[in-house]
Design a protein around this motif. Structure first.
Motif, mmCIF file in Angstrom:
data_model
loop_
_atom_site.group_PDB
_atom_site.id
_atom_site.type_symbol
_atom_site.label_atom_id
_atom_site.label_comp_id
_atom_site.label_asym_id
_atom_site.label_seq_id
_atom_site.Cartn_x
_atom_site.Cartn_y
_atom_site.Cartn_z
ATOM 1 N N TYR A 121 0.865 -1.108 -0.028
ATOM 2 C CA TYR A 121 -0.031 0.003 -0.022
ATOM 3 C C TYR A 121 0.809 1.342 0.079
ATOM 4 O O TYR A 121 2.088 1.195 0.752
ATOM 5 C CB TYR A 121 -0.961 -0.048 1.357
ATOM 6 N N THR A 122 0.429 2.290 -0.602
ATOM 7 C CA THR A 122 1.112 3.533 -0.412
ATOM 8 C C THR A 122 0.260 4.659 0.172
ATOM 9 O O THR A 122 -0.990 4.726 -0.362
ATOM 10 C CB THR A 122 1.800 4.115 -1.819
ATOM 11 N N TYR A 123 0.909 5.592 0.603
ATOM 12 C CA TYR A 123 0.286 6.755 1.140
ATOM 13 C C TYR A 123 1.009 7.756 1.035
ATOM 14 O O TYR A 123 1.953 7.836 0.923
ATOM 15 C CB TYR A 123 0.122 6.503 2.810
ATOM 16 N N ASP A 131 -3.576 8.138 0.975
ATOM 17 C CA ASP A 131 -4.426 7.377 0.272
ATOM 18 C C ASP A 131 -5.826 7.962 0.812
ATOM 19 O O ASP A 131 -6.131 7.497 2.018
ATOM 20 C CB ASP A 131 -4.158 6.078 0.430
ATOM 21 N N ALA A 145 1.969 9.712 6.832
ATOM 22 C CA ALA A 145 2.325 10.275 5.398
ATOM 23 C C ALA A 145 1.989 11.942 5.444
ATOM 24 O O ALA A 145 2.475 12.753 5.038
ATOM 25 C CB ALA A 145 1.742 9.559 4.446
ATOM 26 N N ASN A 164 5.813 10.106 1.434
ATOM 27 C CA ASN A 164 5.313 9.214 0.834
ATOM 28 C C ASN A 164 5.681 7.892 1.851
ATOM 29 O O ASN A 164 6.862 7.748 2.206
ATOM 30 C CB ASN A 164 5.644 8.744 -0.411
ATOM 31 N N THR A 216 5.221 3.555 2.393
ATOM 32 C CA THR A 216 4.795 2.225 1.704
ATOM 33 C C THR A 216 4.565 1.361 3.011
ATOM 34 O O THR A 216 5.190 1.396 3.650
ATOM 35 C CB THR A 216 6.004 1.841 0.723
ATOM 36 N N LYS A 221 14.312 -1.502 0.808
ATOM 37 C CA LYS A 221 13.371 -0.470 0.128
ATOM 38 C C LYS A 221 13.798 0.853 1.052
ATOM 39 O O LYS A 221 13.875 2.146 0.600
ATOM 40 C CB LYS A 221 12.353 -0.894 0.537
ATOM 41 N N GLY A 278 10.892 9.261 2.388
ATOM 42 C CA GLY A 278 9.908 8.535 2.421
ATOM 43 C C GLY A 278 10.060 7.573 3.395
ATOM 44 O O GLY A 278 11.045 7.579 4.359
ATOM 45 N N VAL A 325 9.013 3.222 5.191
ATOM 46 C CA VAL A 325 8.578 1.838 4.899
ATOM 47 C C VAL A 325 8.050 1.386 6.143
ATOM 48 O O VAL A 325 8.753 1.382 7.316
ATOM 49 C CB VAL A 325 9.555 1.085 4.280
#
Ligand SMILES: Nc1ncnc2c1ncn2[C@@H]1O[C@H](COP(=O)(O)OP(=O)(O)OP(=O)(O)O)[C@@H](O)[C@H]1O
Ligand SMILES: [Mg+2]
Length: 311
Positions: A16-18, A20, A100, A106, A108, A139, A152, A154
């Motif tokens: 999922y990415t935010y 969102d 986020a 961002n 993840t 990541k 970003g 994770v």
């Protein structure tokens, strides 16, 4: 030996990415979790973006240099523990949106489930855990800024982590489970030592038998319980008033979904949202109106999910 290392696609159900907007909406629908929400937001915010606390210190305690490191050096693990259907998974899935937005980055989320139920992964738990951490670290390294704030972050979500919640002291513990616990501990340590913009969320029903070495590494344990009377009212009032119920009818249903002579526990959050409300609607669908009388009969007929018992 064949190479068992799973690919990222096989490993994570879905990334999922935010930010969102859908997740923002789902987060806002979680009731009675303000304390858990706020703590999680703060801790995650700092784990993924440590410059926040440096800015805070500059402003409020300019002479504090060492003390903020005690906060920053906490292991990057937060445990969400407690009753079934209480919002652990839902909060873990949606909090990324809040963080986020707050940190203007961002995020993840990589979710894995250790549920042994029917996925045939039991024997591969160690592999699953080590690989999940490898991907997370890889990541996070990519998005770690050269200096200052990360670009970003994770979040690794280890859901249904009950398999890790059996103490290593317990001699009954299966060898593979112990190896899984050790892989988890190694993963947390590697992630922490790398000072990466990453954090691990772990959901479990069995905090009481969580491995001590894992417990020691958790920056925080957040507890989730069954809804109180007020919280049940909060969940039910909106939907039922929409259907034309008055407050007295709603309050009666709230009462019926609490502890009773028959059951010493009331409905879970999920009993209310995923069983009671849909049952009331489906009962009337497709050609009748929902009525408070019928809704009460339906509420009476639903048996609350029994609490998770540690043994
Ligand atoms: N605090 C809450 N407010 C409103 N709805 C909730 C809340 N907690 C749970 N729900 C509802 O119940 C559903 C299931 O919740 P969730 O999957 O987060 O439970 P869980 O705590 O992870 O339970 P389990 O331990 O069984 O995995 C959610 O999708 C939501 O509809
Ligand atoms: Mg869950």
């Amino acid at each position: 030996m064949e190479n068992l290392k799973p690919s990222a696609e096989e490993l994570f159900e879905q990334a999922y990415t935010y930010p969102d907007t859908d997740m923002k909406e789902r987060y806002s629908m979680l009731i009675g979790l303000d304390e858990q929400k706020n703590k999680l937001k703060k801790i995650l915010g700092l784990l993924v973006n440590p410059t926040g606390i440096e800015e805070w210190a500059k402003k409020h305690h300019p002479s504090a240099k060492k003390i903020i490191h005690t906060v920053l050096r906490r292991p990057p693990l937060i445990v969400l523990a407690g009753d079934v259907g209480a919002g652990k998974t839902e909060l873990a899935l949606t909090i990324g949106d809040e963080v986020a937005r707050q940190e203007k980055i961002n995020i993840t989320l990589l979710p894995i489930s250790l549920s042994a139920r029917g996925n045939g992964r039991v024997g591969q738990m160690t592999q699953l855990i080590s690989t999940a951490f490898e991907y997370t670290i890889e990541k996070a390294k990519k998005i770690k800024g050269q200096s200052g704030a990360a670009r970003g972050a994770v979040i690794l979500l280890v859901d249904e982590a009950d398999a890790l919640a059996q103490s290593r002291e317990n001699t009954q513990m299966h060898h593979e489970d112990k190896a899984g616990v050790n892989a988890f501990i190694r993963g947390i340590d590697n992630l922490g030592n790398g000072k990466l913009p990453a954090a691990v969320l772990m959901c479990t029903n069995r905090i009481g038998s969580l491995d001590p070495a894992i417990k020691r590494r958790s920056a925080e344990v957040l507890y989730f319980n069954r809804p109180s009377k007020d919280q049940r009212l909060n969940v039910l009032n909106g939907p039922l008033q929409e259907l034309g119920f008055n407050l007295k009818d709603v309050e009666e249903i709230v009462e019926m979904t609490g502890e009773s002579k028959e059951f010493e526990y009331g409905f879970t959050f999920s009993d209310l949202t995923q069983r009671l409300i849909p049952s009331i609607i489906l009962d009337a669908y497709p050609d009748k109106n929902v009525t408070p009388t019928r809704a009460k009969e339906i509420a009476k007929g639903i048996i609350p999910t029994s609490p998770f018992k540690e043994y």
